[in-house]
Design an enzyme around this catalytic site. Sequence first.
Site, PDB file in Angstrom:
ATOM      1  N   HIS A  99       0.794  -1.228   0.000  1.00 15.29           N
ATOM      2  CA  HIS A  99       0.000   0.000   0.000  1.00 15.29           C
ATOM      3  C   HIS A  99       0.841   1.302   0.000  1.00 15.29           C
ATOM      4  CE1 HIS A  99      -3.382  -2.597   1.271  1.00 15.29           C
ATOM      5  NE2 HIS A  99      -2.599  -3.054   2.233  1.00 15.29           N
TER       6      HIS A  99
HETATM    7  C1  BDR Z   1      -3.035   0.644   5.405  1.00 15.20           C
HETATM    8  O1  BDR Z   1      -3.216   0.111   6.721  1.00 15.20           O
HETATM    9  C2  BDR Z   1      -1.989  -0.233   7.289  1.00 15.20           C
HETATM   10  O2  BDR Z   1      -2.064  -1.497   7.878  1.00 15.20           O
HETATM   11  C3  BDR Z   1      -0.955  -0.163   6.193  1.00 15.20           C
HETATM   12  O3  BDR Z   1       0.274   0.299   6.711  1.00 15.20           O
HETATM   13  C4  BDR Z   1      -1.549   0.814   5.208  1.00 15.20           C
HETATM   14  O4  BDR Z   1      -1.199   2.142   5.521  1.00 15.20           O
HETATM   15  C5  BDR Z   1      -3.705  -0.285   4.407  1.00 15.20           C
HETATM   16  O5  BDR Z   1      -5.068  -0.401   4.695  1.00 15.20           O
END
Ligand code: BDR
Length: 313
Positions: free
Chosen positions: A242
């Site tokens: 992400h």
């Molecule tokens: C987001 O949630 C976190 O667990 C990750 O770092 C990312 O920023 C994805 O949903």
Amino acid sequence: MTRAIVIDTDPGQDDALAILLALAAPEALDVRGIVAVAGNVPLPLTQKNACRLVDLSGRDDVPVYAGCARPMVRDLITAENVHGNSGVDGYDWPQTKTPLQDQHGVDFIIETLMHAGVGEITLCTLGPLTNIAMALVKEPRCVRGIREIVMMGGGFFEGGNTTPAAEFNILVDPHAAHVVFTSGATLTLIPLDVTHKALVTADRLAAMAALGNETGKACAGMLSYFNRHDVEKYGSQGAPLHDPCVIAYLLKPELFSGKKIPVQIEISDGLTLGMTVMDWWGTTTEAPNCTVMRHIDADGYFDLLTTHLARLP
Ligand code: BDR
Ligand code: CA
């Protein structure tokens, strides 16, 4: 010319790679500071992890600040089930060297924006939006210093990853997200609709492991750990990577495409709390307030990431 950025983050293995990508691109990005927020793990750990990443990168010129320890209204939700107890499990981290700055992270953001020229600073958010919202609430005039807020968060066509309707970063602090989405600042959002197309496949992981530097070893270790949860959850070939999308968007925007639309945050309690309600098809008369990305060139993204990580120690 370099672009001045502040990274607001809750590391997190994917945050870790985003931070390293930014620190590996000094010719393009002037990282004015890294601000930790509570999210994936509690603040004492996210601030320590931010310091660990500065250590690993060798960029001891970049200051690290601690921001807010909890969301504006709700109790903190964390995600140790995804990231492990430290937040950055998967690598044997040495003792931390980078000190934490004394100034509060929210005050650092305000001071940076107030002393900047109009539209000079890009805020890169990789976690819950608590620190940014608190800065906007404490000193509303600071919005003038913002060039753009580029955020990882939300999801629409893909739904949520923490509830059926909500993505983790927005669900943790929906009230903060509401403040940011109604601030009038220039907003760019990279939601799950993009990141679910950017998977850490075996080949991509092997390319990082083969870099031969300590950064490659750390990244491959962290992502092997990170992969195990999401592969099981989604039955996919790898976890969605992400947060580095935010930095990749700054370095190579042509990897992404999307459009400017109205986005509102659901802050009422109930099934859809934390949903990013996107008027993708123009069904309302709301004014567009956010450029929402929908597509990514995933191979180009991982090439960019790997070639930059190769530059670090
Ligand atoms: C987001 O949630 C976190 O667990 C990750 O770092 C990312 O920023 C994805 O949903
Ligand atoms: Ca994150």
